[in-house]
Write an enzyme that holds these catalytic residues in place. Sequence first.
Site, PDB file in Angstrom:
ATOM      1  N   TYR A 139       0.844  -1.196   0.000  1.00  0.00           N
ATOM      2  CA  TYR A 139       0.000   0.000   0.000  1.00  0.00           C
ATOM      3  C   TYR A 139       0.883   1.251   0.000  1.00  0.00           C
ATOM      4  CZ  TYR A 139      -2.637   3.886   1.943  1.00  0.00           C
ATOM      5  OH  TYR A 139      -3.168   5.134   2.160  1.00  0.00           O
ATOM      6  N   LYS A 177     -14.901   1.323   8.237  1.00  0.00           N
ATOM      7  CA  LYS A 177     -13.529   0.875   7.993  1.00  0.00           C
ATOM      8  C   LYS A 177     -13.128  -0.375   8.770  1.00  0.00           C
ATOM      9  CE  LYS A 177     -10.184   3.720   7.297  1.00  0.00           C
ATOM     10  NZ  LYS A 177      -9.186   4.799   7.400  1.00  0.00           N
ATOM     11  N   TYR A 273       5.222  -2.419  12.260  1.00  0.00           N
ATOM     12  CA  TYR A 273       4.488  -1.420  13.034  1.00  0.00           C
ATOM     13  C   TYR A 273       5.294  -0.138  13.142  1.00  0.00           C
ATOM     14  CZ  TYR A 273       0.958  -0.052  16.462  1.00  0.00           C
ATOM     15  OH  TYR A 273      -0.085   0.562  17.105  1.00  0.00           O
TER      16      TYR A 273
END
Length: 310
Positions: A139, A177, A273
């Site tokens: 992404y 979402k 993360y």
Amino acid sequence: MIIVTGGAGFIGSNIVKALNELGRTDILVVDNLKDGTKFANLVDLDIADYCDKEDFIASIIAGDDLGDIEVIFHEGACSATTEWDGKYIMHNNYEYSKELLHYCLDREIPFFYASSAATYGDKTEFREEREFEAPLNVYGYSKFLFDQYVRAILPEANSPVCGFRYFNVYGPRENHKGAMASVAFHLNNQILKGEKPKLFAGSEHFRRDFVYVGDVAAVNIWCWQNNISGIYNLGTGNAESFLEVAKAVVKFHGKTEADIEIIPFPEHLKSRYQEYTQANLDKLRATGYDKPFKTVAQGVAEYMAWLNRK
């Protein structure tokens, strides 16, 4: 006419709301309503028309005359950082954006689009320069590659082309979402279910640039009104911890920090993360945008009032 892609989504619908507040209702919303729950984001808004995202891009590729378009806000994309189908992501985020960009350039239509802080990966400095960009997922790569594409064409562009690297956006109209909704949204839901709000261990050390969606919409509108081009960070310029978010949520519900349950940090997330994000706003401020951004305490309080409205 104004076009907002992803207009039934989180940031897109907030841009539609901001346009309505300016008295604009001549808005074409482009989206994919396969997830039918997203319609709720448009119920209280005024738009002129709706078009499915695939029908829309087919018209764009065909070079159809869509009428007098004043500006396109391109917020539509797959925004799941956990999605690993690279072919899908590149088609949906990168190729789609390129087609739309060239349609706008050929007709000198201002084009404002959603990039992402995911372009930086786990860097600790967040400046809109190549040396600080190293996305950790496909992404982020799709957003980075489109930014690079835009950088290459910007010197030749005769109309505004402007990308915004959104940091951790939260606020109204993100209900659809699911897992990708903000921490504030999930903590509020846990409390409403009668559960203890849960935070990962170490959350006081995980600091992100949490930016209120109303502020994000305001920057988009201002940059359109001022013919701004370029790629800009869009956060508050101030990192705050997940604990601060939780404290603002529990405060709204009349609870205290002692009511927060600490749970172990999931192993599978550890390598992927971002522990810290903080937008460098020097470039955005240099455009002349001088409005303040809401703090977590201010923004979460406003968001909780909206989520829990009767």
